[in-house]
Design a protein around this motif. Structure first.
Motif, short mmCIF file in Angstrom:
data_model
loop_
_atom_site.label_atom_id
_atom_site.label_comp_id
_atom_site.label_asym_id
_atom_site.label_seq_id
_atom_site.Cartn_x
_atom_site.Cartn_y
_atom_site.Cartn_z
N TYR A 65 -4.18 -6.96 -22.77
CA TYR A 65 -2.99 -6.09 -22.67
C TYR A 65 -2.10 -6.27 -23.89
O TYR A 65 -1.80 -7.39 -24.29
N PHE A 66 -1.67 -5.16 -24.47
CA PHE A 66 -0.87 -5.24 -25.70
C PHE A 66 0.43 -6.01 -25.47
O PHE A 66 0.94 -6.65 -26.39
N GLN A 67 0.95 -5.95 -24.26
CA GLN A 67 2.17 -6.72 -24.00
C GLN A 67 1.91 -8.22 -24.07
O GLN A 67 2.77 -8.99 -24.48
N LEU A 68 0.69 -8.63 -23.71
CA LEU A 68 0.33 -10.04 -23.83
C LEU A 68 0.18 -10.43 -25.31
O LEU A 68 0.55 -11.55 -25.70
N LEU A 69 -0.28 -9.51 -26.12
CA LEU A 69 -0.36 -9.78 -27.56
C LEU A 69 1.04 -9.85 -28.17
O LEU A 69 1.30 -10.66 -29.07
N ILE B 248 13.84 -6.41 -30.76
CA ILE B 248 12.65 -7.26 -30.91
C ILE B 248 11.37 -6.44 -30.73
O ILE B 248 10.42 -6.54 -31.51
N VAL B 249 11.35 -5.59 -29.70
CA VAL B 249 10.16 -4.77 -29.44
C VAL B 249 9.92 -3.80 -30.59
O VAL B 249 8.79 -3.65 -31.08
N ALA C 108 6.72 -2.15 -35.31
CA ALA C 108 6.73 -1.67 -36.69
C ALA C 108 5.84 -2.52 -37.59
O ALA C 108 5.34 -2.04 -38.61
N THR C 109 5.61 -3.78 -37.22
CA THR C 109 4.90 -4.69 -38.12
C THR C 109 3.56 -5.19 -37.59
O THR C 109 2.63 -5.43 -38.37
N ALA C 110 3.43 -5.36 -36.27
CA ALA C 110 2.20 -5.95 -35.72
C ALA C 110 1.04 -4.97 -35.82
O ALA C 110 1.23 -3.76 -35.76
N LEU D 8 9.34 -2.40 -18.07
CA LEU D 8 10.14 -1.25 -18.45
C LEU D 8 10.57 -1.29 -19.90
O LEU D 8 10.41 -0.33 -20.65
N GLU D 9 11.16 -2.41 -20.29
CA GLU D 9 11.81 -2.45 -21.58
C GLU D 9 10.86 -2.78 -22.73
O GLU D 9 11.25 -2.78 -23.88
N PHE D 10 9.58 -2.99 -22.38
CA PHE D 10 8.57 -3.07 -23.42
C PHE D 10 8.06 -1.66 -23.75
O PHE D 10 7.56 -1.42 -24.85
N MET D 11 8.19 -0.75 -22.81
CA MET D 11 7.67 0.62 -23.01
C MET D 11 8.73 1.60 -23.51
O MET D 11 8.48 2.45 -24.36
#
Lengths: 337, 337
Positions: A83-87, A147-148, A153-155, A194-197
């Motif tokens: 999951y991209f959130q885990l990355l 932060i997100v 923008a960089t990852a 929520l706030e990651f998306m």
């Protein structure tokens, strides 16, 4: 002057009707789902939309009840190698490590710093919660959004080298647009938080923040120099998965969807809830079958595990989309042939 | 044929522009807030909307960030002799009493059956929770919606004899329409419970279910004869009041409003949150000052208690709407002069 107005309006009205008819005719000529292979899956989507939008038909659904819900991970974007959130979490742990020297010898942080994904996965939900809280709490909501955004923008994804939110599915972007063009209100209903998306779903999917439903953390209202802030607390408020997806749909959306799309058993109850209502409904499962262009996985995968969905799709009347067969393009950065 | 299309489209485009300009001119001539007295309050609302929608100005806010939140009780509809949801609860207790003989001798149920409003109020939050759980839980979400709809169709307010959802404020209906006409997305953020509001907010306020934020109960997903239902449980999930209103706004809406309207200290933090952001903001407090046409109350009232709001409105730059002075009409069923 006034007595001429109705005639002018009638004339303009007529021209408008001609104009709109021309537009509609034009649209029919253009395929709204060009990245979908012509075939049964695409036709089933067209038939469903035609049926619920035909105001003369028995399956007509007024536009304010045309609710569509989409899972995110594995349905709108990829979810491998994990999951991209885990990355995002593991990247954050690495960038925060200098301020936390104890992490070098404390699990599961140590596993992250040593890039030991197996140990991270083996730490299970308990380990994941530790990592999540260390990276998702202790700042204001605005700081977290920054932060997100900086991470996105960089990852870059380890195997494609693309930005994570470029790895969205072109056929699903077209499906979102097609449903909206037919006056559906489209929501994300994801296990992701929520706030990651929300910082990017509007730009990428056209889905505004208030139409994103997900897992959430407790937050606390606080005044700092008489300015209010919301502080993110290391406590889960709601975990949006499996049987709690219909609960969240009811709480956030307040209407039962007539369309739902997912890709894993975490979406089973959402599809069941959406497709068990009265009238015409459509449930879609995206089946990851394309090891060449994306990934191939289902029953044995730790992400997007799909067992019940495959076994019970037929009896529930759900459309199983075969990614390799049904999608001519996977990502927007790949060109359509 | 094809080469003539651009010219045809240009011509139609020109006619469209003329038509839209005529419409816009027509709208300017018509007061969008006819039930508001001409004066400083109305002007402040006009100025705010003009400022944030002027794309050449420094206060311009793009339409996808024009979020407006409204409290419901005392802001969009009346709340006397007590909150309408409490009157729903007491009506329900009376109609359920035959199946609960013990209620005749058990407080606070006994007080309800004896129409003893003072004892009900004196039972406080604890008593209220008992009454709420007895009437709001134990059924499916669909069954509860039917109960609310039937009550609204038949129950009448004790002093006006009107249906409760007729007792909405005409000036606020106009304000909702005016904001929407200027591309605001309008939400309710109320202490009332979600499923008590959602069955009727779209018809009455034009606010769809997913734009209603409120207090909520726990629900459980269940299969009954292989059909999923959501069962309402006697457990509060979220109490949307005071400091938790910004928390709910963040969780449900995901953006900070640029406009907020309330009427009590329960709305203080919502207004503070909305009006503390960057750029032009508007916070409104409806002050109930009209004992003749509605009710007059503030600091001492058990409903809509307003103390901090009145004391700190000036320093926060909030507009205090004086109902007696600023509103020419209260309810839609009263005619405009």
């Amino acid at each position: 002057m006034k007595q001429y107005r109705p005639l002018i309006f009638k004339t303009i009205g007529l021209i408008l009707i001609l104009f709109l008819t021309a537009c509609a005719a034009n649209q029919t000529a253009t395929d709204p789902l060009p990245s979908w292979t012509d075939g049964a899956s695409k036709q089933q989507i067209f038939d469903f939309v035609a049926s619920v939008t035909n105001s003369d038909g028995s399956n007509f659904v007024p536009s304010n009840k045309r609710i569509a819900t989409f899972d995110n991970d594995g349905t709108l974007w990829s979810e491998k190698p994990t999951y991209f959130q885990l990355l995002f979490i593991t990247d954050r742990i690495r960038s925060m490590a200098a301020d936390h020297p104890d992490w070098k010898t404390t699990q599961p942080f140590q596993a992250v710093l040593e890039n030991d994904m197996e140990t991270i996965k083996a730490a299970g939900e308990h380990g994941l919660i530790k990592l999540t809280m260390a990276t998702h709490a202790g700042m204001t909501t605005e700081e977290f959004e920054t932060i997100v955004n900086e991470w996105l923008a960089t990852a870059r994804h380890p195997s494609t080298g693309q930005a994570y939110n470029s790895m969205v599915f072109q056929p699903m972007l077209e499906l979102l647009d097609y449903l909206r063009a037919n006056d559906f209100k489209v929501f994300i209903v994801s296990g992701g938080s929520l706030e990651f998306m929300r910082p990017w779903t509007e730009a990428v999917y056209g889905i505004p923040p208030d139409q994103v439903v997900g897992s959430s953390f407790e937050t606390r209202y606080e005044l700092r120099d008489d300015k209010p802030v919301l502080v993110r607390l290391p406590e889960l408020h709601f975990n949006n998965d499996k049987v709690t997806k219909p609960v969240a749909i009811n709480r956030f959306i307040g209407q039962r969807p007539i369309f739902a799309a997912g890709n894993s058993d975490g979406d089973f109850e959402m599809l069941k809830w959406a497709t068990s209502g009265e009238g015409e409904r459509l449930g879609i499962l995206v089946h990851h079958t394309d090891a060449d262009r994306e990934w191939a996985y289902d029953r044995e995968s730790s992400e997007g595990r799909l067992v019940r969905g495959l076994d019970q799709a037929d009896e529930n009347g759900w459309l199983v989309v075969d990614m390799a067969r049904d999608w001519q393009v996977i990502y927007p950065y790949q060109s359509v042939e």
